[in-house]
Design a protein around this motif. Structure first.
Motif, PDB file in Angstrom:
ATOM      1  N   PRO A  35       0.775  -1.873   0.100  1.00  0.00           N
ATOM      2  CA  PRO A  35       0.368   0.596   0.107  1.00  0.00           C
ATOM      3  C   PRO A  35       0.649   1.101   0.173  1.00  0.00           C
ATOM      4  N   PHE A  36       2.534   0.943   0.805  1.00  0.00           N
ATOM      5  CA  PHE A  36       3.116   2.256   0.336  1.00  0.00           C
ATOM      6  C   PHE A  36       3.892   3.070  -0.814  1.00  0.00           C
ATOM      7  N   ARG A  37       3.598   1.405  -1.500  1.00  0.00           N
ATOM      8  CA  ARG A  37       4.748   2.088  -2.637  1.00  0.00           C
ATOM      9  C   ARG A  37       3.946   1.584  -4.023  1.00  0.00           C
ATOM     10  N   PRO A  38       2.887   1.543  -4.901  1.00  0.00           N
ATOM     11  CA  PRO A  38       1.865   0.368  -5.693  1.00  0.00           C
ATOM     12  C   PRO A  38       2.384   0.397  -6.653  1.00  0.00           C
ATOM     13  N   ASP A  39       3.139   0.818  -7.213  1.00  0.00           N
ATOM     14  CA  ASP A  39       3.933   1.256  -8.745  1.00  0.00           C
ATOM     15  C   ASP A  39       5.183  -0.593  -8.203  1.00  0.00           C
ATOM     16  N   ASP A  40       5.733  -0.861  -6.967  1.00  0.00           N
ATOM     17  CA  ASP A  40       6.269  -1.570  -6.900  1.00  0.00           C
ATOM     18  C   ASP A  40       6.196  -2.995  -7.528  1.00  0.00           C
ATOM     19  N   ALA A  41       6.608  -3.489  -8.292  1.00  0.00           N
ATOM     20  CA  ALA A  41       6.886  -5.235  -9.030  1.00  0.00           C
ATOM     21  C   ALA A  41       6.525  -6.278  -8.499  1.00  0.00           C
ATOM     22  N   VAL A  42       7.305  -5.986  -7.136  1.00  0.00           N
ATOM     23  CA  VAL A  42       7.731  -7.532  -6.652  1.00  0.00           C
ATOM     24  C   VAL A  42       6.610  -7.488  -5.760  1.00  0.00           C
ATOM     25  N   LEU A  43       5.386  -7.210  -5.422  1.00  0.00           N
ATOM     26  CA  LEU A  43       4.894  -7.180  -4.840  1.00  0.00           C
ATOM     27  C   LEU A  43       3.087  -6.608  -5.178  1.00  0.00           C
ATOM     28  N   SER A  44       3.371  -6.335  -6.925  1.00  0.00           N
ATOM     29  CA  SER A  44       2.091  -6.788  -7.839  1.00  0.00           C
ATOM     30  C   SER A  44       1.607  -7.745  -8.751  1.00  0.00           C
ATOM     31  N   VAL A  45       0.225  -7.914  -9.147  1.00  0.00           N
ATOM     32  CA  VAL A  45       0.610  -9.329  -9.585  1.00  0.00           C
ATOM     33  C   VAL A  45      -0.697  -8.314 -10.581  1.00  0.00           C
ATOM     34  N   THR A  46      -0.591  -8.324 -12.102  1.00  0.00           N
ATOM     35  CA  THR A  46      -1.685  -8.129 -13.328  1.00  0.00           C
ATOM     36  C   THR A  46      -1.962  -9.483 -13.645  1.00  0.00           C
ATOM     37  N   ALA A  47      -3.161  -8.962 -13.757  1.00  0.00           N
ATOM     38  CA  ALA A  47      -3.531 -10.429 -14.352  1.00  0.00           C
ATOM     39  C   ALA A  47      -4.977  -9.743 -15.081  1.00  0.00           C
ATOM     40  N   PRO A  48      -6.005 -10.801 -16.123  1.00  0.00           N
ATOM     41  CA  PRO A  48      -7.349 -10.208 -16.181  1.00  0.00           C
ATOM     42  C   PRO A  48      -8.333  -9.582 -14.788  1.00  0.00           C
ATOM     43  N   PHE A  49      -8.973  -9.002 -14.849  1.00  0.00           N
ATOM     44  CA  PHE A  49     -10.228  -9.144 -13.899  1.00  0.00           C
ATOM     45  C   PHE A  49     -10.941 -10.591 -13.320  1.00  0.00           C
ATOM     46  N   PHE A  50     -11.870 -10.573 -13.984  1.00  0.00           N
ATOM     47  CA  PHE A  50     -12.250 -12.513 -13.689  1.00  0.00           C
ATOM     48  C   PHE A  50     -11.324 -12.848 -13.371  1.00  0.00           C
ATOM     49  N   VAL A  51     -10.426 -13.339 -13.623  1.00  0.00           N
ATOM     50  CA  VAL A  51      -9.437 -14.031 -12.183  1.00  0.00           C
ATOM     51  C   VAL A  51      -9.634 -13.921 -11.628  1.00  0.00           C
ATOM     52  N   PHE A  52      -8.991 -12.273 -10.480  1.00  0.00           N
ATOM     53  CA  PHE A  52      -9.430 -12.221  -9.203  1.00  0.00           C
ATOM     54  C   PHE A  52     -11.179 -12.147  -8.985  1.00  0.00           C
ATOM     55  N   LEU A  53     -11.228 -12.236  -9.661  1.00  0.00           N
ATOM     56  CA  LEU A  53     -12.664 -12.747  -8.829  1.00  0.00           C
ATOM     57  C   LEU A  53     -13.305 -13.773  -8.598  1.00  0.00           C
ATOM     58  N   PHE A  54     -12.839 -15.347  -9.351  1.00  0.00           N
ATOM     59  CA  PHE A  54     -12.192 -16.622  -9.257  1.00  0.00           C
ATOM     60  C   PHE A  54     -11.892 -16.720  -8.118  1.00  0.00           C
ATOM     61  N   LEU A  55     -10.740 -15.784  -7.133  1.00  0.00           N
ATOM     62  CA  LEU A  55      -9.862 -16.119  -6.964  1.00  0.00           C
ATOM     63  C   LEU A  55     -10.452 -16.165  -5.591  1.00  0.00           C
ATOM     64  N   ALA A  56     -11.234 -14.741  -5.839  1.00  0.00           N
ATOM     65  CA  ALA A  56     -12.107 -14.304  -4.157  1.00  0.00           C
ATOM     66  C   ALA A  56     -13.484 -14.712  -4.124  1.00  0.00           C
ATOM     67  N   VAL A  57     -13.804 -15.931  -4.851  1.00  0.00           N
ATOM     68  CA  VAL A  57     -15.031 -16.699  -5.182  1.00  0.00           C
ATOM     69  C   VAL A  57     -14.133 -18.437  -4.565  1.00  0.00           C
ATOM     70  N   ILE A  58     -13.446 -18.019  -4.838  1.00  0.00           N
ATOM     71  CA  ILE A  58     -12.822 -19.495  -4.204  1.00  0.00           C
ATOM     72  C   ILE A  58     -12.203 -19.715  -2.738  1.00  0.00           C
ATOM     73  N   VAL A  59     -11.715 -18.178  -2.934  1.00  0.00           N
ATOM     74  CA  VAL A  59     -11.180 -18.144  -1.627  1.00  0.00           C
ATOM     75  C   VAL A  59     -12.003 -18.467  -0.328  1.00  0.00           C
ATOM     76  N   GLY A  60     -13.405 -17.021  -0.745  1.00  0.00           N
ATOM     77  CA  GLY A  60     -14.451 -17.385   0.059  1.00  0.00           C
ATOM     78  C   GLY A  60     -14.896 -18.902   0.206  1.00  0.00           C
ATOM     79  N   LEU A  61     -15.161 -19.464  -0.615  1.00  0.00           N
ATOM     80  CA  LEU A  61     -15.364 -20.923  -0.147  1.00  0.00           C
ATOM     81  C   LEU A  61     -14.741 -21.799   0.628  1.00  0.00           C
ATOM     82  N   LEU A  62     -13.773 -21.447   0.335  1.00  0.00           N
ATOM     83  CA  LEU A  62     -12.783 -22.272   1.248  1.00  0.00           C
ATOM     84  C   LEU A  62     -12.447 -21.985   2.810  1.00  0.00           C
ATOM     85  N   LEU A  63     -12.663 -20.825   2.979  1.00  0.00           N
ATOM     86  CA  LEU A  63     -13.468 -19.875   3.991  1.00  0.00           C
ATOM     87  C   LEU A  63     -13.998 -20.397   4.953  1.00  0.00           C
TER      88      LEU A  63
END
Length: 114
Positions: A35-63
């Motif tokens: 959150p302090f350096r959003p342009d940091d390439a080491v701690l950022s992931v670029t992917a299509p938005f639906f990938v993040f949606l699916f990951l959120a659903v999967i993590v929610g189901l598992l939790l």
């Protein structure tokens, strides 16, 4: 048969909604984990938005599954204890039945059945 129909009624619309979301959200987005350096390439992931949606659903189901499993632990423990008690009572009933058959086989007077 009813379970299959209910599964179709639930899963087919869910699949349609997920496909529509996937097609509508194909643009690439960056998830920044720093959150302090959003342009940091080491701690950022670029992917299509639906990938993040699916990951959120999967993590929610598992939790949700894990929390439900943990919350139901006391009921599973009680069921195991009652199962052991039922086995003990059944063994005791079988012993009494065997003993009653032995006594009846010796020729002791029997009570007539009505």
């Amino acid at each position: 048969m009813v379970k299959k129909i209910i599964a179709l009624v639930v899963l087919v619309p869910l699949a349609i909604v997920l496909i529509v979301l996937s097609v509508a959200n194909r643009q690439a987005v960056t998830l920044a984990l720093n959150p302090f350096r959003p342009d940091d390439a080491v701690l950022s992931v670029t992917a299509p938005f639906f990938v993040f949606l699916f990951l959120a659903v999967i993590v929610g189901l598992l939790l949700g599954s894990a929390v439900t499993w943990l919350a139901q632990g006391k009921y599973r423990k009680k069921a195991r204890a009652e199962s052991r008690a039922a086995v003990r009572w059944q063994a005791e009933a079988d012993r009494h039945k065997t003993r009653a058959e032995e006594i009846a086989g010796r020729g002791l007077p029997q009570i007539p059945a009505k």
